[in-house]
Design a protein around this motif. Structure first.
Motif, PDB file in Angstrom:
ATOM      1  N   ILE A 142       8.053  -1.201   0.999  1.00  0.00           N
ATOM      2  CA  ILE A 142       8.747  -2.809   0.425  1.00  0.00           C
ATOM      3  C   ILE A 142       7.330  -3.600   0.287  1.00  0.00           C
ATOM      4  O   ILE A 142       7.961  -4.999  -0.316  1.00  0.00           O
ATOM      5  CB  ILE A 142       9.897  -2.799   1.531  1.00  0.00           C
ATOM      6  N   GLN A 143       6.493  -3.280   0.926  1.00  0.00           N
ATOM      7  CA  GLN A 143       5.200  -4.144   1.445  1.00  0.00           C
ATOM      8  C   GLN A 143       4.916  -4.694  -0.366  1.00  0.00           C
ATOM      9  O   GLN A 143       4.093  -5.254  -1.006  1.00  0.00           O
ATOM     10  CB  GLN A 143       4.287  -3.520   2.559  1.00  0.00           C
ATOM     11  N   ALA A 144       5.462  -3.732  -1.172  1.00  0.00           N
ATOM     12  CA  ALA A 144       4.438  -3.359  -2.265  1.00  0.00           C
ATOM     13  C   ALA A 144       4.678  -4.620  -3.106  1.00  0.00           C
ATOM     14  O   ALA A 144       4.777  -4.794  -4.605  1.00  0.00           O
ATOM     15  CB  ALA A 144       4.085  -1.885  -2.828  1.00  0.00           C
ATOM     16  N   VAL A 145       6.513  -4.482  -3.066  1.00  0.00           N
ATOM     17  CA  VAL A 145       6.953  -5.616  -3.716  1.00  0.00           C
ATOM     18  C   VAL A 145       6.952  -7.178  -3.252  1.00  0.00           C
ATOM     19  O   VAL A 145       6.368  -7.608  -2.689  1.00  0.00           O
ATOM     20  CB  VAL A 145       8.422  -5.832  -3.155  1.00  0.00           C
ATOM     21  N   PRO A 146       7.059  -7.957  -4.318  1.00  0.00           N
ATOM     22  CA  PRO A 146       6.476  -9.510  -3.501  1.00  0.00           C
ATOM     23  C   PRO A 146       7.012 -10.734  -2.850  1.00  0.00           C
ATOM     24  O   PRO A 146       8.139 -10.004  -2.910  1.00  0.00           O
ATOM     25  CB  PRO A 146       6.605 -10.744  -5.042  1.00  0.00           C
ATOM     26  N   GLU A 147       6.480 -10.832  -1.486  1.00  0.00           N
ATOM     27  CA  GLU A 147       7.482 -11.516  -1.006  1.00  0.00           C
ATOM     28  C   GLU A 147       8.714 -12.488  -0.678  1.00  0.00           C
ATOM     29  O   GLU A 147       9.404 -12.399   0.097  1.00  0.00           O
ATOM     30  CB  GLU A 147       5.504 -12.516  -0.027  1.00  0.00           C
ATOM     31  N   ASP A 148       7.633 -12.852  -2.089  1.00  0.00           N
ATOM     32  CA  ASP A 148       9.169 -14.302  -2.464  1.00  0.00           C
ATOM     33  C   ASP A 148       9.948 -13.729  -3.425  1.00  0.00           C
ATOM     34  O   ASP A 148      11.529 -14.146  -3.546  1.00  0.00           O
ATOM     35  CB  ASP A 148       8.363 -15.206  -3.120  1.00  0.00           C
ATOM     36  N   LYS A 190      13.800   5.828  -2.352  1.00  0.00           N
ATOM     37  CA  LYS A 190      13.795   5.814  -4.287  1.00  0.00           C
ATOM     38  C   LYS A 190      13.760   5.211  -4.717  1.00  0.00           C
ATOM     39  O   LYS A 190      13.043   4.888  -5.981  1.00  0.00           O
ATOM     40  CB  LYS A 190      15.312   6.956  -4.729  1.00  0.00           C
ATOM     41  N   LEU A 191      14.734   3.829  -4.360  1.00  0.00           N
ATOM     42  CA  LEU A 191      14.960   2.612  -5.325  1.00  0.00           C
ATOM     43  C   LEU A 191      13.875   2.184  -5.089  1.00  0.00           C
ATOM     44  O   LEU A 191      13.183   0.556  -5.901  1.00  0.00           O
ATOM     45  CB  LEU A 191      16.421   1.988  -4.627  1.00  0.00           C
ATOM     46  N   ILE A 192      12.858   0.924  -4.191  1.00  0.00           N
ATOM     47  CA  ILE A 192      11.601   1.088  -3.808  1.00  0.00           C
ATOM     48  C   ILE A 192      11.032   1.831  -4.830  1.00  0.00           C
ATOM     49  O   ILE A 192      10.464   0.562  -5.746  1.00  0.00           O
ATOM     50  CB  ILE A 192      11.472   0.776  -2.027  1.00  0.00           C
ATOM     51  N   ALA A 193      10.875   2.361  -4.810  1.00  0.00           N
ATOM     52  CA  ALA A 193       9.660   3.587  -5.834  1.00  0.00           C
ATOM     53  C   ALA A 193      10.011   3.336  -7.166  1.00  0.00           C
ATOM     54  O   ALA A 193       9.208   2.313  -8.062  1.00  0.00           O
ATOM     55  CB  ALA A 193       9.620   4.810  -5.537  1.00  0.00           C
ATOM     56  N   LYS A 194      11.031   2.938  -7.751  1.00  0.00           N
ATOM     57  CA  LYS A 194      11.608   2.584  -8.426  1.00  0.00           C
ATOM     58  C   LYS A 194      11.101   1.533  -9.030  1.00  0.00           C
ATOM     59  O   LYS A 194      10.871   0.748 -10.301  1.00  0.00           O
ATOM     60  CB  LYS A 194      13.068   2.913  -9.346  1.00  0.00           C
ATOM     61  N   MET A 195      11.826   0.509  -8.187  1.00  0.00           N
ATOM     62  CA  MET A 195      11.815  -0.790  -8.975  1.00  0.00           C
ATOM     63  C   MET A 195      10.327  -1.668  -9.494  1.00  0.00           C
ATOM     64  O   MET A 195       9.649  -2.282  -9.241  1.00  0.00           O
ATOM     65  CB  MET A 195      12.027  -1.928  -7.162  1.00  0.00           C
ATOM     66  N   ASP A 200       8.563  -2.829 -12.227  1.00  0.00           N
ATOM     67  CA  ASP A 200       8.715  -4.361 -11.875  1.00  0.00           C
ATOM     68  C   ASP A 200       8.992  -5.442 -12.094  1.00  0.00           C
ATOM     69  O   ASP A 200       9.063  -5.633 -13.650  1.00  0.00           O
ATOM     70  CB  ASP A 200       6.598  -4.383 -12.673  1.00  0.00           C
ATOM     71  N   PRO A 201       9.990  -5.319 -12.129  1.00  0.00           N
ATOM     72  CA  PRO A 201      11.294  -6.431 -12.690  1.00  0.00           C
ATOM     73  C   PRO A 201      11.005  -8.542 -12.969  1.00  0.00           C
ATOM     74  O   PRO A 201      10.966  -8.891 -13.323  1.00  0.00           O
ATOM     75  CB  PRO A 201      12.781  -6.813 -12.231  1.00  0.00           C
ATOM     76  N   TRP A 202       9.923  -8.580 -11.551  1.00  0.00           N
ATOM     77  CA  TRP A 202       9.413  -9.574 -10.704  1.00  0.00           C
ATOM     78  C   TRP A 202       8.221 -10.023 -11.895  1.00  0.00           C
ATOM     79  O   TRP A 202       8.064 -11.186 -11.789  1.00  0.00           O
ATOM     80  CB  TRP A 202       9.542  -9.683  -9.811  1.00  0.00           C
ATOM     81  N   GLY A 203       7.925  -9.227 -12.991  1.00  0.00           N
ATOM     82  CA  GLY A 203       6.718  -9.205 -13.286  1.00  0.00           C
ATOM     83  C   GLY A 203       6.437  -9.970 -15.037  1.00  0.00           C
ATOM     84  O   GLY A 203       5.906  -9.765 -15.995  1.00  0.00           O
ATOM     85  N   VAL A 204       7.990 -10.830 -14.698  1.00  0.00           N
ATOM     86  CA  VAL A 204       8.166 -11.845 -16.323  1.00  0.00           C
ATOM     87  C   VAL A 204       6.418 -12.654 -16.482  1.00  0.00           C
ATOM     88  O   VAL A 204       6.625 -13.541 -14.813  1.00  0.00           O
ATOM     89  CB  VAL A 204       9.571 -12.171 -16.321  1.00  0.00           C
TER      90      VAL A 204
END
Length: 169
Positions: free
Chosen positions: A44-50, A98-103, A107-111
C-alpha cells in the motif's frame, strides 16, 4: 514448566471444518494472516499518502495485524476482530492485495491538476427510465422539529412529537 512450554501448543484447539463449502481449514492461519497483513502494509506504500483508500487499508490492516500478533489462538482472533473466520480473513487479505495491485495499475488518483470536467446543466426533461437524483422537498414537520431541537425548546419538541404521533395514527 515443561507442560507450559511444550504441552500448550499441543493442547491448542484444532479446527475440524469451517462449515463453509469450498473453504478449507488453514492450520497455521495466524502466521498466514501476519504475513499477508505485513505484505499489504508494504504494497500500500505505492499509493499516495493522502488518498482515502490508503488510509482506510492501512488503518484496518494495522488493527488486524496487531490483534493477530497479540493473540495466539485462532478463536480469540476471530472473536476480537468480529469479521468472520480466520480462513475468511485470509481470503479477504489476499483479495485486498489483488485490489491494491489493480488500484496502482488504474491510478484513479492520477488526475492532472489542469483537468477540467465538463458539467452540463440544462432543463431538458429526464427520460422516465433514468432515476432522478434530486430528492423532493422535505415535509414541513421536519423543519419544525429541526427548529425545535436547535432552539432547545422542550415544549415545542413535545408539541411536534404529539403532531407526529397524530399523523401516524
Amino acid at each position: 514448566m515443561f507442560l507450559r512450554v511444550i504441552g500448550r501448543p499441543l493442547l491448542a484447539k484444532v479446527k475440524q471444518t469451517t462449515g463453509i463449502v469450498g473453504l478449507d481449514v488453514v492450520p497455521n492461519a495466524r502466521e498466514v494472516l501476519i504475513g499477508l497483513y505485513g505484505k499489504t502494509l508494504q504494497e500500500i506504500q505505492a499509493v499516495p499518502e493522502d488518498e482515502g483508500y490508503r488510509k482506510a487499508v492501512e488503518s484496518f490492516t494495522r488493527h488486524r495485524l496487531k490483534v493477530c500478533q497479540e493473540e495466539e489462538d485462532w478463536e480469540q482472533i476471530e472473536k476480537r476482530l468480529g469479521c468472520g473466520q480466520v480462513e475468511e480473513l485470509i481470503e479477504e487479505a489476499q483479495d485486498e492485495l489483488k485490489l491494491i495491485a489493480k488500484m496502482i495499475e488504474w491510478d484513479p488518483w492520477g488526475v492532472p491538476d489542469d483537468y477540467e470536467c465538463e458539467v452540463i446543466e440544462n432543463d431538458a426533461p429526464v427520460p422516465k427510465h433514468v432515476p432522478l437524483h434530486r430528492p423532493g422537498p422535505l415535509p414541513e414537520e421536519f423543519y419544525k422539529t429541526l427548529e425545535a431541537i436547535s432552539s432547545g425548546g422542550s415544549a415545542q419538541k413535545v408539541e411536534t412529537a404529539d403532531k407526529a404521533s397524530q399523523v401516524t395514527e
